[in-house]
Write a protein that holds these residues in place. Sequence first.
Motif, mmCIF file in Angstrom:
data_model
loop_
_atom_site.group_PDB
_atom_site.id
_atom_site.type_symbol
_atom_site.label_atom_id
_atom_site.label_comp_id
_atom_site.label_asym_id
_atom_site.label_seq_id
_atom_site.Cartn_x
_atom_site.Cartn_y
_atom_site.Cartn_z
ATOM 1 N N TRP A 195 -61.877 33.922 34.926
ATOM 2 C CA TRP A 195 -61.090 33.171 33.951
ATOM 3 C C TRP A 195 -60.548 31.888 34.561
ATOM 4 O O TRP A 195 -60.173 31.863 35.734
ATOM 5 C CB TRP A 195 -59.931 34.025 33.438
ATOM 6 N N SER A 196 -60.518 30.844 33.754
ATOM 7 C CA SER A 196 -60.009 29.554 34.238
ATOM 8 C C SER A 196 -58.513 29.610 34.503
ATOM 9 O O SER A 196 -57.992 28.884 35.354
ATOM 10 C CB SER A 196 -60.315 28.448 33.218
ATOM 11 N N HIS A 197 -57.807 30.471 33.767
ATOM 12 C CA HIS A 197 -56.354 30.604 33.951
ATOM 13 C C HIS A 197 -55.924 31.958 33.412
ATOM 14 O O HIS A 197 -56.474 32.459 32.419
ATOM 15 C CB HIS A 197 -55.602 29.483 33.220
ATOM 16 N N GLU A 198 -54.936 32.559 34.039
ATOM 17 C CA GLU A 198 -54.403 33.841 33.613
ATOM 18 C C GLU A 198 -53.910 33.787 32.167
ATOM 19 O O GLU A 198 -54.007 34.780 31.422
ATOM 20 C CB GLU A 198 -53.252 34.250 34.531
ATOM 21 N N ALA A 199 -53.422 32.622 31.740
ATOM 22 C CA ALA A 199 -52.902 32.484 30.379
ATOM 23 C C ALA A 199 -54.002 32.682 29.346
ATOM 24 O O ALA A 199 -53.764 33.248 28.277
ATOM 25 C CB ALA A 199 -52.248 31.115 30.196
ATOM 26 N N VAL A 200 -55.216 32.214 29.627
ATOM 27 C CA VAL A 200 -56.330 32.384 28.696
ATOM 28 C C VAL A 200 -56.660 33.869 28.561
ATOM 29 O O VAL A 200 -56.880 34.379 27.457
ATOM 30 C CB VAL A 200 -57.565 31.595 29.173
ATOM 31 N N TYR A 201 -56.688 34.566 29.685
ATOM 32 C CA TYR A 201 -56.961 36.011 29.667
ATOM 33 C C TYR A 201 -55.912 36.757 28.851
ATOM 34 O O TYR A 201 -56.249 37.617 28.012
ATOM 35 C CB TYR A 201 -56.993 36.547 31.103
ATOM 36 N N GLN A 202 -54.625 36.456 29.084
ATOM 37 C CA GLN A 202 -53.559 37.161 28.376
ATOM 38 C C GLN A 202 -53.605 36.892 26.874
ATOM 39 O O GLN A 202 -53.366 37.788 26.063
ATOM 40 C CB GLN A 202 -52.195 36.764 28.954
ATOM 41 N N ALA A 203 -53.893 35.638 26.487
ATOM 42 C CA ALA A 203 -53.987 35.310 25.061
ATOM 43 C C ALA A 203 -55.162 36.031 24.421
ATOM 44 O O ALA A 203 -55.073 36.533 23.291
ATOM 45 C CB ALA A 203 -54.130 33.797 24.885
ATOM 46 N N LEU A 226 -55.120 33.383 15.060
ATOM 47 C CA LEU A 226 -54.396 34.388 15.831
ATOM 48 C C LEU A 226 -54.454 34.064 17.314
ATOM 49 O O LEU A 226 -53.448 34.162 18.029
ATOM 50 C CB LEU A 226 -54.972 35.771 15.572
ATOM 51 N N PHE A 227 -55.642 33.656 17.793
ATOM 52 C CA PHE A 227 -55.755 33.299 19.208
ATOM 53 C C PHE A 227 -54.879 32.090 19.518
ATOM 54 O O PHE A 227 -54.197 32.054 20.551
ATOM 55 C CB PHE A 227 -57.206 32.995 19.582
ATOM 56 N N GLU A 228 -54.885 31.082 18.666
ATOM 57 C CA GLU A 228 -54.084 29.877 18.904
ATOM 58 C C GLU A 228 -52.602 30.229 18.962
ATOM 59 O O GLU A 228 -51.862 29.683 19.791
ATOM 60 C CB GLU A 228 -54.343 28.846 17.797
ATOM 61 N N ARG A 229 -52.175 31.145 18.122
ATOM 62 C CA ARG A 229 -50.772 31.574 18.131
ATOM 63 C C ARG A 229 -50.434 32.233 19.466
ATOM 64 O O ARG A 229 -49.408 31.936 20.088
ATOM 65 C CB ARG A 229 -50.538 32.512 16.958
ATOM 66 N N ASN A 230 -51.307 33.131 19.940
ATOM 67 C CA ASN A 230 -51.065 33.816 21.213
ATOM 68 C C ASN A 230 -51.138 32.850 22.390
ATOM 69 O O ASN A 230 -50.355 32.958 23.343
ATOM 70 C CB ASN A 230 -52.081 34.944 21.391
ATOM 71 N N TYR A 231 -52.066 31.908 22.322
ATOM 72 C CA TYR A 231 -52.212 30.952 23.410
ATOM 73 C C TYR A 231 -51.016 30.013 23.478
ATOM 74 O O TYR A 231 -50.583 29.612 24.562
ATOM 75 C CB TYR A 231 -53.503 30.154 23.240
ATOM 76 N N GLU A 232 -50.461 29.681 22.332
ATOM 77 C CA GLU A 232 -49.256 28.850 22.310
ATOM 78 C C GLU A 232 -48.091 29.569 22.973
ATOM 79 O O GLU A 232 -47.306 28.967 23.713
ATOM 80 C CB GLU A 232 -48.882 28.492 20.866
ATOM 81 N N ILE A 233 -47.980 30.875 22.754
ATOM 82 C CA ILE A 233 -46.907 31.665 23.365
ATOM 83 C C ILE A 233 -47.038 31.663 24.885
ATOM 84 O O ILE A 233 -46.064 31.405 25.608
ATOM 85 C CB ILE A 233 -46.918 33.101 22.821
ATOM 86 N N VAL A 234 -48.251 31.956 25.382
ATOM 87 C CA VAL A 234 -48.415 32.019 26.837
ATOM 88 C C VAL A 234 -48.284 30.644 27.472
ATOM 89 O O VAL A 234 -47.795 30.517 28.604
ATOM 90 C CB VAL A 234 -49.766 32.662 27.224
#
Length: 239
Positions: free
Chosen positions: A138-146, A166-174
């Motif tokens: 993964w390029s960043h842990e945040a992408v994996y978590q989202a 839904l992914f954009e919402r989760n990615y915004e949070i992380v």
Amino acid sequence: MRQAGAITRQIDYNQLPQAEVKQAAPDARGIAIQLINGVFKELKGCCSAWSYTFPDTETLKVVKQQWIKTFIENGISSDQQINIGMAKVRKLGSPYVPTPGEFVRYCQPQPEDYGLPSAEIAYREACQYSHNPTGAKWSHEAVYQAAKATGWFELKVMEERRILPLFERNYEIVTRRVLAGEPLSSIPKALPGQVHKTPAERNKAYYDAKQAEQIKQADLSHLTDGHNALAKMRAIMSG
């Protein structure tokens, strides 16, 4: 006329409004001064128009006071913030010294400062690695978590127009958590209706609900097919 000294002796400074006597905490001011001294040293080295901005010592002192106030008011108090700001100054390559307001904006961390890809690139990566998330690089842990919060199965099978919001919402949070230095795990689940629908989906939902209400009012709920119910309503109205 009363002497000025006599007047000032009668003033109870403890009774002055807090706005008039409140000053920055000594620690905050001391930290700001220390940071600005380092910043000015670096700016002098990378901004060739330094002597044009500060032609004499008196000008430098006056401007430095404004920088101190700006740092305190905007919460600039860490080496990390300064490093982000100075990196952007060097990248811009301008010969002119930035204003305190400009430098404060440079110090505000952005996703790219932490190696975070854009939401679009992160989504493509999430879809690509959804078949083998644990073995992916993964390029960043945040992408994996989202992606994990969105759901590996959902990323594989759902239409983009439905799963992307839904992914954009989760990615915004992380992303916000990364910028704030907070842990990335345990993203709260989206409640029904929190993920934005497209205009077409909102229109369809509105007219479906309106149609259902009309059928109910006409006492045709026993007709399970909506088209048959509407046809029956038209027949009644035309008769």
